[in-house]
Motif scaffolding. Structure first.
Motif, PDB file in Angstrom:
ATOM      1  N   MET A 126       0.840  -1.165   0.000  1.00 35.46           N
ATOM      2  CA  MET A 126       0.000   0.000   0.000  1.00 35.46           C
ATOM      3  C   MET A 126       0.891   1.236   0.000  1.00 35.46           C
ATOM      4  SD  MET A 126      -2.763   1.318   2.865  1.00 35.46           S
ATOM      5  CE  MET A 126      -3.927   0.050   2.561  1.00 35.46           C
ATOM      6  N   SER A 127       0.604   2.136  -0.909  1.00 34.10           N
ATOM      7  CA  SER A 127       1.404   3.363  -0.975  1.00 34.10           C
ATOM      8  C   SER A 127       0.918   4.355   0.081  1.00 34.10           C
ATOM      9  CB  SER A 127       1.282   3.994  -2.364  1.00 34.10           C
ATOM     10  OG  SER A 127      -0.009   4.547  -2.549  1.00 34.10           O
ATOM     11  N   MET A 128       1.755   5.331   0.372  1.00 36.53           N
ATOM     12  CA  MET A 128       1.396   6.362   1.347  1.00 36.53           C
ATOM     13  C   MET A 128       0.190   7.152   0.853  1.00 36.53           C
ATOM     14  SD  MET A 128       2.292   7.022   4.236  1.00 36.53           S
ATOM     15  CE  MET A 128       2.178   8.222   5.476  1.00 36.53           C
ATOM     16  N   HIS A 129       0.114   7.391  -0.449  1.00 44.42           N
ATOM     17  CA  HIS A 129      -1.004   8.125  -1.034  1.00 44.42           C
ATOM     18  C   HIS A 129      -2.319   7.383  -0.769  1.00 44.42           C
ATOM     19  CE1 HIS A 129      -3.052  10.727  -3.905  1.00 44.42           C
ATOM     20  NE2 HIS A 129      -3.612   9.637  -4.409  1.00 44.42           N
ATOM     21  N   ILE A 130      -2.341   6.100  -1.016  1.00 44.06           N
ATOM     22  CA  ILE A 130      -3.541   5.296  -0.789  1.00 44.06           C
ATOM     23  C   ILE A 130      -3.868   5.248   0.702  1.00 44.06           C
ATOM     24  CG2 ILE A 130      -4.488   2.959  -0.903  1.00 44.06           C
ATOM     25  CD1 ILE A 130      -2.991   2.653  -3.584  1.00 44.06           C
ATOM     26  N   ALA A 131      -2.856   5.145   1.536  1.00 48.33           N
ATOM     27  CA  ALA A 131      -3.076   5.110   2.981  1.00 48.33           C
ATOM     28  C   ALA A 131      -3.723   6.404   3.465  1.00 48.33           C
ATOM     29  CB  ALA A 131      -1.762   4.866   3.716  1.00 48.33           C
ATOM     30  N   ARG A 132      -3.250   7.545   2.977  1.00 49.57           N
ATOM     31  CA  ARG A 132      -3.818   8.838   3.386  1.00 49.57           C
ATOM     32  C   ARG A 132      -5.263   8.972   2.932  1.00 49.57           C
ATOM     33  NH1 ARG A 132      -0.130  13.178   4.816  1.00 49.57           N
ATOM     34  NH2 ARG A 132      -1.538  14.665   3.857  1.00 49.57           N
ATOM     35  N   HIS A 133      -5.538   8.540   1.710  1.00 54.42           N
ATOM     36  CA  HIS A 133      -6.914   8.618   1.215  1.00 54.42           C
ATOM     37  C   HIS A 133      -7.820   7.655   1.974  1.00 54.42           C
ATOM     38  CE1 HIS A 133      -7.188  11.392  -2.222  1.00 54.42           C
ATOM     39  NE2 HIS A 133      -5.875  11.261  -2.210  1.00 54.42           N
ATOM     40  N   SER A 134      -7.317   6.493   2.310  1.00 58.80           N
ATOM     41  CA  SER A 134      -8.106   5.545   3.091  1.00 58.80           C
ATOM     42  C   SER A 134      -8.422   6.129   4.464  1.00 58.80           C
ATOM     43  CB  SER A 134      -7.352   4.218   3.248  1.00 58.80           C
ATOM     44  OG  SER A 134      -7.197   3.606   1.987  1.00 58.80           O
ATOM     45  N   PHE A 135      -7.430   6.738   5.094  1.00 63.77           N
ATOM     46  CA  PHE A 135      -7.647   7.365   6.386  1.00 63.77           C
ATOM     47  C   PHE A 135      -8.666   8.491   6.268  1.00 63.77           C
ATOM     48  CE2 PHE A 135      -6.754  10.776   9.386  1.00 63.77           C
ATOM     49  CZ  PHE A 135      -6.951  10.108  10.577  1.00 63.77           C
ATOM     50  N   GLY A 136      -8.536   9.311   5.232  1.00 60.81           N
ATOM     51  CA  GLY A 136      -9.483  10.405   5.017  1.00 60.81           C
ATOM     52  C   GLY A 136     -10.893   9.893   4.844  1.00 60.81           C
ATOM     53  N   ASN A 137     -11.031   8.821   4.111  1.00 57.10           N
ATOM     54  CA  ASN A 137     -12.341   8.238   3.873  1.00 57.10           C
ATOM     55  C   ASN A 137     -12.930   7.663   5.159  1.00 57.10           C
ATOM     56  OD1 ASN A 137     -14.558   7.459   2.362  1.00 57.10           O
ATOM     57  ND2 ASN A 137     -13.648   5.545   1.731  1.00 57.10           N
ATOM     58  N   ILE A 138     -12.122   6.971   5.939  1.00 58.90           N
ATOM     59  CA  ILE A 138     -12.597   6.370   7.181  1.00 58.90           C
ATOM     60  C   ILE A 138     -12.947   7.449   8.214  1.00 58.90           C
ATOM     61  CG2 ILE A 138     -11.907   4.972   9.174  1.00 58.90           C
ATOM     62  CD1 ILE A 138     -10.186   3.344   7.117  1.00 58.90           C
ATOM     63  N   SER A 139     -12.107   8.467   8.314  1.00 64.22           N
ATOM     64  CA  SER A 139     -12.351   9.508   9.319  1.00 64.22           C
ATOM     65  C   SER A 139     -13.526  10.391   8.924  1.00 64.22           C
ATOM     66  CB  SER A 139     -11.102  10.353   9.545  1.00 64.22           C
ATOM     67  OG  SER A 139     -10.764  11.067   8.382  1.00 64.22           O
ATOM     68  N   GLY A 140     -13.746  10.575   7.613  1.00 64.73           N
ATOM     69  CA  GLY A 140     -14.877  11.367   7.149  1.00 64.73           C
ATOM     70  C   GLY A 140     -15.003  12.666   7.902  1.00 64.73           C
ATOM     71  N   ASP A 141     -16.140  12.864   8.542  1.00 61.97           N
ATOM     72  CA  ASP A 141     -16.321  14.062   9.360  1.00 61.97           C
ATOM     73  C   ASP A 141     -16.463  13.696  10.832  1.00 61.97           C
ATOM     74  OD1 ASP A 141     -18.758  12.865   9.074  1.00 61.97           O
ATOM     75  OD2 ASP A 141     -19.807  14.643   8.358  1.00 61.97           O
ATOM     76  N   LYS A 142     -15.807  12.597  11.231  1.00 60.33           N
ATOM     77  CA  LYS A 142     -15.866  12.120  12.612  1.00 60.33           C
ATOM     78  C   LYS A 142     -14.794  12.755  13.499  1.00 60.33           C
ATOM     79  CE  LYS A 142     -17.489   7.725  10.921  1.00 60.33           C
ATOM     80  NZ  LYS A 142     -16.953   6.592  10.238  1.00 60.33           N
ATOM     81  N   ILE A 143     -13.728  13.245  12.892  1.00 60.99           N
ATOM     82  CA  ILE A 143     -12.615  13.831  13.640  1.00 60.99           C
ATOM     83  C   ILE A 143     -12.618  15.338  13.378  1.00 60.99           C
ATOM     84  CG2 ILE A 143     -10.094  13.908  13.868  1.00 60.99           C
ATOM     85  CD1 ILE A 143     -10.019  11.002  12.936  1.00 60.99           C
ATOM     86  N   PRO A 144     -12.478  16.151  14.432  1.00 61.02           N
ATOM     87  CA  PRO A 144     -12.463  17.604  14.234  1.00 61.02           C
ATOM     88  C   PRO A 144     -11.383  18.029  13.237  1.00 61.02           C
ATOM     89  CG  PRO A 144     -12.579  17.076  16.562  1.00 61.02           C
ATOM     90  CD  PRO A 144     -12.337  15.782  15.840  1.00 61.02           C
ATOM     91  N   ILE A 145     -11.717  19.024  12.430  1.00 66.82           N
ATOM     92  CA  ILE A 145     -10.833  19.445  11.342  1.00 66.82           C
ATOM     93  C   ILE A 145      -9.464  19.896  11.855  1.00 66.82           C
ATOM     94  CG2 ILE A 145     -11.583  21.858  11.179  1.00 66.82           C
ATOM     95  CD1 ILE A 145     -11.122  19.498   8.183  1.00 66.82           C
ATOM     96  N   GLN A 146      -9.417  20.515  13.049  1.00 65.55           N
ATOM     97  CA  GLN A 146      -8.133  20.957  13.600  1.00 65.55           C
ATOM     98  C   GLN A 146      -7.244  19.758  13.942  1.00 65.55           C
ATOM     99  OE1 GLN A 146     -11.118  22.013  14.710  1.00 65.55           O
ATOM    100  NE2 GLN A 146     -11.146  24.193  14.179  1.00 65.55           N
ATOM    101  N   MET A 147      -7.836  18.685  14.417  1.00 66.07           N
ATOM    102  CA  MET A 147      -7.060  17.478  14.715  1.00 66.07           C
ATOM    103  C   MET A 147      -6.568  16.845  13.416  1.00 66.07           C
ATOM    104  SD  MET A 147      -5.594  15.450  16.732  1.00 66.07           S
ATOM    105  CE  MET A 147      -6.195  16.007  18.298  1.00 66.07           C
TER     106      MET A 147
END
Length: 57
Positions: free
Chosen positions: A1-22
């Motif tokens: 898994m590339s870092m790019h895919i990992a970041r997008h996967s994290f973004g997708n999983i976190s969605g709007d569940k984590i405050p934007i500042q965090m």
């Protein structure tokens, strides 16, 4: 898994569940505006809720 895919996967999983500042800290963005633009692709609570109502989940 590339870092790019990992970041997008994290973004997708976190969605709007984590405050934007965090998310800004986690992504190490210097500007919260960058994080907001990046994360906008993954924030779907409203559309998910609308689909749930239609599909009765």
């Amino acid at each position: 898994m590339s870092m790019h895919i990992a970041r997008h996967s994290f973004g997708n999983i976190s969605g709007d569940k984590i405050p934007i500042q965090m998310l800004q800290k986690l992504y190490r963005h210097s500007s919260v505006a960058t994080t907001m633009l990046y994360q906008a692709n993954f924030m779907r609570r409203d559309t998910d809720s609308a689909l749930d109502k239609v599909l009765n989940f």
